[in-house]
Design a protein around this motif. Structure first.
Motif, PDB file in Angstrom:
ATOM      1  N   ALA A 225      -9.189  31.761  -4.934  1.00 56.20           N
ATOM      2  CA  ALA A 225      -9.002  31.013  -3.894  1.00 56.20           C
ATOM      3  C   ALA A 225      -9.930  30.906  -3.097  1.00 56.20           C
ATOM      4  N   VAL A 226     -10.820  32.407  -2.660  1.00 54.50           N
ATOM      5  CA  VAL A 226     -11.407  31.627  -1.578  1.00 54.50           C
ATOM      6  C   VAL A 226     -12.460  31.420  -1.903  1.00 54.50           C
ATOM      7  N   LYS A 227     -12.800  31.236  -3.755  1.00 57.43           N
ATOM      8  CA  LYS A 227     -14.148  30.273  -3.800  1.00 57.43           C
ATOM      9  C   LYS A 227     -13.602  28.431  -4.792  1.00 57.43           C
ATOM     10  N   GLN A 228     -12.191  28.634  -4.645  1.00 56.26           N
ATOM     11  CA  GLN A 228     -12.135  27.396  -4.887  1.00 56.26           C
ATOM     12  C   GLN A 228     -11.836  26.400  -3.451  1.00 56.26           C
ATOM     13  N   HIS A 229     -11.935  26.844  -2.590  1.00 61.80           N
ATOM     14  CA  HIS A 229     -11.840  25.878  -1.711  1.00 61.80           C
ATOM     15  C   HIS A 229     -12.698  26.477  -0.883  1.00 61.80           C
ATOM     16  N   GLU A 249     -17.045  35.677   1.818  1.00 57.67           N
ATOM     17  CA  GLU A 249     -17.065  34.010   0.807  1.00 57.67           C
ATOM     18  C   GLU A 249     -17.532  33.540  -0.875  1.00 57.67           C
ATOM     19  N   ASN A 250     -18.087  34.867  -0.878  1.00 57.93           N
ATOM     20  CA  ASN A 250     -18.239  34.797  -3.000  1.00 57.93           C
ATOM     21  C   ASN A 250     -17.059  35.742  -3.097  1.00 57.93           C
ATOM     22  N   GLY A 251     -15.562  35.643  -2.696  1.00 52.76           N
ATOM     23  CA  GLY A 251     -15.107  36.132  -3.542  1.00 52.76           C
ATOM     24  C   GLY A 251     -15.320  37.457  -4.041  1.00 52.76           C
ATOM     25  N   ASP A 252     -16.408  38.320  -3.375  1.00 53.02           N
ATOM     26  CA  ASP A 252     -16.547  39.847  -4.131  1.00 53.02           C
ATOM     27  C   ASP A 252     -15.630  40.613  -2.405  1.00 53.02           C
ATOM     28  N   ALA A 253     -15.275  41.537  -2.883  1.00 58.98           N
ATOM     29  CA  ALA A 253     -14.584  42.713  -1.955  1.00 58.98           C
ATOM     30  C   ALA A 253     -15.689  43.014  -0.949  1.00 58.98           C
ATOM     31  N   VAL A 254     -15.142  43.324   0.460  1.00 62.20           N
ATOM     32  CA  VAL A 254     -15.340  43.985   1.700  1.00 62.20           C
ATOM     33  C   VAL A 254     -15.300  45.364   1.664  1.00 62.20           C
ATOM     34  N   SER A 255     -15.951  46.562   1.671  1.00 60.70           N
ATOM     35  CA  SER A 255     -15.744  47.802   1.507  1.00 60.70           C
ATOM     36  C   SER A 255     -15.831  48.040   2.906  1.00 60.70           C
TER      37      SER A 255
END
Length: 448
Positions: A225-229, A249-255
């Motif tokens: 959804a982050v990437k789609q929107h 913003e890339n859909g990657d998890a933040v540690s």
């Protein structure tokens, strides 16, 4: 005598409904808590699980049966219950099983000021009363009255983080059908953000995915959804919304290590020289950055009761854990997912950087993540591993399990599970190759 060892854990009461936990036992638990705490007023909240309203009513009636008045706050996140306990200076009981499957439920207790109740701070006494029976009580019953604290709770959080003047952000929030579906629309209101909701409908059967964002499988929809929107960030909350996880913003998890460092630097800017608490499996980059920003790093055992005690002992301004729990002095040293979200979004809104760049500045080392290992004889394995590495000049400490630090700075921690024959392994080193080599080496020793 009833044996409640399987139901009463180190920090709370938790089990399956109705075979382990039911309304009758919840009533007695409420009465026992009133007896042990001596509280004149107890706030009681509950999550959206199917069994929660009945259990909450039973806890309230049990407490009232021992003369305590009850403030019933209804549907609430756990940190909203902590708010009630802190702001009103009253004891509290929260009906929730956090991220557990739908068949589970539980009770978390706290003393006034959101002070935790664990095995050594009242839970053992509550268990004894439940197993052996409560003493007779012939005094007057307490009263139960209801109050919705959602708006008051949100206003308090907004008073801690000023979002005015920031750039407007688009954020996706995955409530997982948990309590963030009630609190996020008010705390993360649309006047500050463009909010894209995922699974805000309160549903204790968790029809979309388990409300446990620590499992990467449960944030797949959020990442998409982050990437789609084309959103600036994604937020995922667990079932009772006391934990928050972030997607860039890339859909990657933040540690979570980077989130700890980010918030620590903000809190130290406001309270220079303060202590910050972190646990033994947190990246050593966290301690380094606390020092870099003039703070005092305090290392703790894993678990909220240990973190909160360390914060109290050192008057720490902030504490963080890899599991997504973040603790704030300005929130009675309690963990709160929503205040964490506000801090990160405020930091992001103050800059023109994307979240990936904002948090990447705090990454210094390569880590393995947590790896569970089944072992037959935990003490023998720990002794063998310690002897192997200390013979080569590594340092060992036993604050929580076994931590080995090699002369080159690479380290690992092995922590035994409290309930299973498991050792939990975390490894960190300067680069991925060194980390991977050490990880394989330790795993080989565990299986020797």
């Amino acid at each position: 005598m009833q044996d409640l060892a399987a139901l009463i854990k180190a920090y709370d009461i938790r089990g399956t409904v109705p075979d382990q936990l039911n309304a009758e036992l919840a009533f007695r638990a409420g009465a026992a808590f009133a007896e042990v705490s001596g509280a004149a007023l107890i706030a009681v909240g509950h999550d959206m699980r199917v069994s929660s309203p009945e259990l909450a009513a039973a806890v309230a009636d049990g407490a009232a049966s021992r003369g305590a008045d009850v403030l019933a706050i209804g549907l609430a996140s756990t940190d909203m219950l902590y708010y009630a306990s802190g702001a009103r200076d009253v004891a509290g009981a929260m009906i929730t099983a956090s991220h557990n499957p739908p068949a589970y439920n539980g009770i978390k207790f706290c003393r006034p000021g959101a002070a935790p109740v664990g095995q050594d701070t009242g839970l053992r006494e509550i268990r004894t009363l439940l197993e052996t029976g409560l003493p007779a009580y012939n005094g007057p019953a307490g009263t139960v009255h209801s109050e919705d604290l959602l708006t008051e709770y949100a206003e308090y959080l907004h008073g801690l983080v000023d979002l005015s003047g920031n750039r407007r952000l688009k954020i996706v929030v995955d409530a997982g059908n948990g309590m963030a579906g009630r609190t996020a629309p008010v705390v993360l209101d649309r006047s500050a953000f463009d909010l894209v909701p995922l699974y805000f409908e309160l549903d204790g059967t968790f029809p979309n995915h388990p409300a446990n964002p620590l499992d990467p499988a449960n944030v797949v929809d959020l990442r998409a959804a982050v990437k789609q929107h084309h959103a600036d960030a994604g937020l995922a909350f667990d079932g009772d919304a006391d934990r928050c996880f972030f997607v860039d913003e890339n859909g990657d998890a933040v540690s979570p290590n980077n989130i700890i460092s980010l918030i620590a630097t903000r809190e130290l800017a406001r309270d220079p020289g303060s202590a910050v608490v972190y646990n033994v499996i947190t990246s050593k980059a966290v301690a380094e950055q606390i020092v870099d920003h003039g703070g005092v790093p305090v290392r703790s055992r894993v678990g909220h009761s240990f973190i909160k005690q360390a914060m109290a002992d050192h008057d720490a301004v902030f504490g963080g854990e890899h599991s997504g729990h973040y603790y704030f002095r300005r929130f009675w040293r309690a963990d709160t997912g929503m205040l964490t979200a506000l801090h990160v979004l405020d930091a992001l809104g103050e800059t023109d950087q994307p979240l990936s760049a904002l948090t990447a500045q705090f990454s210094r080392y390569a880590d393995s993540g947590e790896i569970n290992n089944v072992v037959a004889d935990v003490p023998a394995v720990l002794a063998r591993v310690e002897a192997h590495y200390t013979a080569d000049g590594a340092a060992a400490d036993h604050l929580d399990g076994l931590t080995i630090t090699r002369p080159d700075g690479a380290w690992f921690n092995l922590r035994p599970s409290n309930t299973e024959p498991l050792l939990r392994l975390n490894v960190e080193a300067a680069d991925p190759a060194t980390m991977e080599q050490l990880r394989r080496e330790v795993l080989s020793l565990l299986n020797t």
